[in-house]
Design a protein around this motif. Structure first.
Motif, PDB file in Angstrom:
ATOM      1  N   GLY A  56       0.788  -1.221   0.000  1.00  0.00           N
ATOM      2  CA  GLY A  56       0.000   0.000   0.000  1.00  0.00           C
ATOM      3  C   GLY A  56       0.823   1.275   0.000  1.00  0.00           C
ATOM      4  O   GLY A  56       2.019   1.267   0.313  1.00  0.00           O
ATOM      5  N   LEU A  57       0.157   2.357  -0.364  1.00  0.00           N
ATOM      6  CA  LEU A  57       0.765   3.683  -0.344  1.00  0.00           C
ATOM      7  C   LEU A  57       0.240   4.417   0.882  1.00  0.00           C
ATOM      8  O   LEU A  57      -0.964   4.454   1.121  1.00  0.00           O
ATOM      9  N   LEU A  58       1.180   4.971   1.641  1.00  0.00           N
ATOM     10  CA  LEU A  58       0.804   5.669   2.874  1.00  0.00           C
ATOM     11  C   LEU A  58       1.055   7.162   2.715  1.00  0.00           C
ATOM     12  O   LEU A  58       2.190   7.580   2.453  1.00  0.00           O
ATOM     13  N   ARG A  59      -0.005   7.931   2.863  1.00  0.00           N
ATOM     14  CA  ARG A  59       0.152   9.387   2.783  1.00  0.00           C
ATOM     15  C   ARG A  59       0.704   9.897   4.111  1.00  0.00           C
ATOM     16  O   ARG A  59       0.108   9.662   5.163  1.00  0.00           O
ATOM     17  N   VAL A  60       1.877  10.534   4.055  1.00  0.00           N
ATOM     18  CA  VAL A  60       2.527  11.008   5.287  1.00  0.00           C
ATOM     19  C   VAL A  60       2.758  12.519   5.228  1.00  0.00           C
ATOM     20  O   VAL A  60       2.693  13.120   4.150  1.00  0.00           O
ATOM     21  N   MET A  61       3.045  13.087   6.393  1.00  0.00           N
ATOM     22  CA  MET A  61       3.286  14.537   6.533  1.00  0.00           C
ATOM     23  C   MET A  61       2.158  15.315   5.866  1.00  0.00           C
ATOM     24  O   MET A  61       2.385  16.339   5.223  1.00  0.00           O
ATOM     25  N   PHE A  62       0.960  14.817   6.047  1.00  0.00           N
ATOM     26  CA  PHE A  62      -0.188  15.391   5.338  1.00  0.00           C
ATOM     27  C   PHE A  62      -0.728  16.619   6.045  1.00  0.00           C
ATOM     28  O   PHE A  62      -0.903  16.619   7.267  1.00  0.00           O
TER      29      PHE A  62
ATOM     30  N   GLN B 133      -4.453  18.052  -0.915  1.00  0.00           N
ATOM     31  CA  GLN B 133      -5.772  17.431  -1.093  1.00  0.00           C
ATOM     32  C   GLN B 133      -5.928  16.927  -2.520  1.00  0.00           C
ATOM     33  O   GLN B 133      -6.408  15.818  -2.751  1.00  0.00           O
ATOM     34  N   GLN B 134      -5.498  17.762  -3.473  1.00  0.00           N
ATOM     35  CA  GLN B 134      -5.642  17.387  -4.886  1.00  0.00           C
ATOM     36  C   GLN B 134      -4.809  16.158  -5.224  1.00  0.00           C
ATOM     37  O   GLN B 134      -5.285  15.227  -5.873  1.00  0.00           O
ATOM     38  N   VAL B 135      -3.542  16.161  -4.759  1.00  0.00           N
ATOM     39  CA  VAL B 135      -2.673  15.022  -5.049  1.00  0.00           C
ATOM     40  C   VAL B 135      -3.212  13.764  -4.362  1.00  0.00           C
ATOM     41  O   VAL B 135      -3.206  12.666  -4.931  1.00  0.00           O
ATOM     42  N   SER B 136      -3.723  13.949  -3.148  1.00  0.00           N
ATOM     43  CA  SER B 136      -4.309  12.831  -2.418  1.00  0.00           C
ATOM     44  C   SER B 136      -5.486  12.232  -3.201  1.00  0.00           C
ATOM     45  O   SER B 136      -5.608  11.008  -3.342  1.00  0.00           O
ATOM     46  N   ASP B 137      -6.348  13.097  -3.744  1.00  0.00           N
ATOM     47  CA  ASP B 137      -7.495  12.633  -4.540  1.00  0.00           C
ATOM     48  C   ASP B 137      -7.017  11.902  -5.804  1.00  0.00           C
ATOM     49  O   ASP B 137      -7.561  10.872  -6.190  1.00  0.00           O
ATOM     50  N   GLN B 138      -5.970  12.476  -6.412  1.00  0.00           N
ATOM     51  CA  GLN B 138      -5.386  11.872  -7.612  1.00  0.00           C
ATOM     52  C   GLN B 138      -4.873  10.456  -7.318  1.00  0.00           C
ATOM     53  O   GLN B 138      -5.095   9.525  -8.085  1.00  0.00           O
ATOM     54  N   LEU B 139      -4.173  10.352  -6.184  1.00  0.00           N
ATOM     55  CA  LEU B 139      -3.630   9.055  -5.767  1.00  0.00           C
ATOM     56  C   LEU B 139      -4.741   8.031  -5.616  1.00  0.00           C
ATOM     57  O   LEU B 139      -4.652   6.905  -6.097  1.00  0.00           O
ATOM     58  N   LYS B 140      -5.791   8.451  -4.939  1.00  0.00           N
ATOM     59  CA  LYS B 140      -6.944   7.565  -4.719  1.00  0.00           C
ATOM     60  C   LYS B 140      -7.550   7.141  -6.049  1.00  0.00           C
ATOM     61  O   LYS B 140      -7.901   5.975  -6.249  1.00  0.00           O
TER      62      LYS B 140
ATOM     63  N   SER C 298      -5.631   5.064   6.366  1.00  0.00           N
ATOM     64  CA  SER C 298      -4.964   5.882   7.379  1.00  0.00           C
ATOM     65  C   SER C 298      -4.126   6.961   6.694  1.00  0.00           C
ATOM     66  O   SER C 298      -3.486   6.697   5.685  1.00  0.00           O
ATOM     67  N   VAL C 299      -4.144   8.140   7.285  1.00  0.00           N
ATOM     68  CA  VAL C 299      -3.333   9.251   6.792  1.00  0.00           C
ATOM     69  C   VAL C 299      -2.502   9.761   7.965  1.00  0.00           C
ATOM     70  O   VAL C 299      -3.028   9.965   9.063  1.00  0.00           O
ATOM     71  N   ILE C 300      -1.183   9.932   7.742  1.00  0.00           N
ATOM     72  CA  ILE C 300      -0.331  10.439   8.825  1.00  0.00           C
ATOM     73  C   ILE C 300      -0.195  11.950   8.676  1.00  0.00           C
ATOM     74  O   ILE C 300       0.343  12.434   7.671  1.00  0.00           O
ATOM     75  N   PRO C 301      -0.662  12.710   9.652  1.00  0.00           N
ATOM     76  CA  PRO C 301      -0.579  14.172   9.528  1.00  0.00           C
ATOM     77  C   PRO C 301       0.839  14.683   9.768  1.00  0.00           C
ATOM     78  O   PRO C 301       1.654  13.991  10.394  1.00  0.00           O
ATOM     79  N   ARG C 302       1.135  15.847   9.260  1.00  0.00           N
ATOM     80  CA  ARG C 302       2.368  16.531   9.671  1.00  0.00           C
ATOM     81  C   ARG C 302       2.200  16.860  11.144  1.00  0.00           C
ATOM     82  O   ARG C 302       1.210  17.459  11.542  1.00  0.00           O
ATOM     83  N   ASN C 303       3.141  16.427  11.958  1.00  0.00           N
ATOM     84  CA  ASN C 303       2.975  16.565  13.397  1.00  0.00           C
ATOM     85  C   ASN C 303       4.341  16.725  14.053  1.00  0.00           C
ATOM     86  O   ASN C 303       5.207  15.856  13.929  1.00  0.00           O
ATOM     87  N   VAL C 304       4.529  17.827  14.740  1.00  0.00           N
ATOM     88  CA  VAL C 304       5.851  18.172  15.255  1.00  0.00           C
ATOM     89  C   VAL C 304       6.346  17.139  16.289  1.00  0.00           C
ATOM     90  O   VAL C 304       7.546  16.900  16.410  1.00  0.00           O
ATOM     91  N   ARG C 305       5.439  16.495  16.992  1.00  0.00           N
ATOM     92  CA  ARG C 305       5.847  15.497  17.993  1.00  0.00           C
ATOM     93  C   ARG C 305       6.565  14.311  17.338  1.00  0.00           C
ATOM     94  O   ARG C 305       7.476  13.731  17.923  1.00  0.00           O
ATOM     95  N   LEU C 306       6.125  13.956  16.121  1.00  0.00           N
ATOM     96  CA  LEU C 306       6.788  12.863  15.392  1.00  0.00           C
ATOM     97  C   LEU C 306       8.210  13.259  15.007  1.00  0.00           C
ATOM     98  O   LEU C 306       9.115  12.429  14.982  1.00  0.00           O
TER      99      LEU C 306
END
Ligand code: ADP
Ligand code: MG
Length: 279
Positions: free
Chosen positions: A189-195, A203-210, A220-228
């Motif tokens: 699978g492809l995992l969208r990260v730093m989203f 959003q557009q690229v994400s829709d394109q990927l789908k 699952s989508v991994i958000p951009r998150n400073v704690r990570l």
């Protein structure tokens, strides 16, 4: 506890790969490992990058390791001898350090050079539910060892303008390995990260990927998150460092999705054909 319909329990082996650097491979590997451990899976994390970031990011000091994946590749140690338990993280680590950079050259002269890791991992098949391999950002002999060992590839990607272009190269590489060296291999699978959902382009690229890859894109989508991003400086995956952080929660959710997906993994041949026709 890990019932798979009465089958003999064997580890599912996944490479986290993408030819680009800085796309979130190591972050994905260590946090998925920690997430899987958290939901009761037995996990071995293999660091195939001479930078040793996944090793350090799992609370294991790469400089103090007596045995690493380098020794395993050169058959001077077994996985059982070289792996160490990260107690804080709850998973096992087959670590790497600078020494691994030399393996590239040393392996060239050896037989079955691209299948060394596969042979070594076969010995610990029953010890783990998941083996996760953090690959370096290149198609080197090291990455090839990872791809030859694996049942599947997890591809972390940022939803940026050139993302789809880079993906075509990776899909072709995986197709070649599938055809010539490892018929088990598939893109799991492809995992969208730093989203960042506030950025319209993402959003557009994400829709394109789908649209392009359909169910091959993880829910699952991994958000951009400073704690990570902060967690590695404490020698921990975000999932362990700050379990309440949005990014950590997303990785635990992703771990559950991986467990579900593994139970429904299709035959490799059909799924590669599908990727090929859509890439
Ligand atoms: P790679 O292994 O592909 O080179 P890394 O996992 O090391 O990529 O990530 C590159 C950088 O991005 C690191 O500094 C990491 O901490 C940061 N990073 C990765 N994922 C996230 C995220 N979801 N949110 C914020 N920063 C991230
Ligand atoms: Mg890395």
């Amino acid at each position: 506890m890990h019932d798979r319909g009465g089958d003999i329990l064997m580890a599912k082996i996944f490479c986290v790969a993408n030819q680009k650097g800085g796309v979130g491979k190591t972050t994905t590997t260590v946090n998925l490992a920690a997430g899987l451990a958290k939901i009761g899976q037995r996990v071995l994390m293999v660091d195939l990058d001479p930078q040793g970031n996944a090793t350090m990011g799992s609370g294991v000091d790469k400089r103090s390791l007596e045995l690493t994946v380098y020794d395993v590749l050169l058959e001077s140690a077994s996985v059982r001898e070289a792996a160490v338990l990260s107690e804080k993280c709850g998973y096992w680590v087959l670590g790497a350090n600078r020494e691994l950079a030399g393996a590239e050259v040393e392996l060239v002269a050896l037989d079955h050079r691209e299948k060394r890791l596969k042979a070594a991992l076969a010995e610990v098949d029953a010890d783990y539910d998941f083996v996760l391999i953090d690959c370096p950002p290149s198609l080197s002999m090291l990455t090839l060892n990872g791809l030859c060992s694996a049942h599947g590839v997890v591809v972390p990607m940022q939803c940026e303008y050139f993302a789809l272009e880079g993906l075509t190269d990776l899909v072709n590489t995986i197709k070649q390995v599938h055809a010539n060296l490892n018929t088990d291999l598939q893109i799991i699978g492809l995992l969208r990260v730093m989203f960042d959902p506030r950025i319209t382009l993402q959003q557009q690229v994400s829709d394109q990927l789908k649209g392009h890859f359909g169910e091959k894109v993880f829910n699952s989508v991994i958000p951009r998150n400073v704690r990570l991003a902060e967690a590695p400086s404490y020698g921990l995956p975000g999932v362990v460092f700050d379990p309440a952080a949005k990014g950590s929660q997303a990785f635990v959710e992703f771990a559950q999705e991986m467990v579900d997906r593994v139970q429904n993994m299709p035959a490799a041949a059909t799924s590669i054909a599908k990727m090929a026709s859509s890439a």
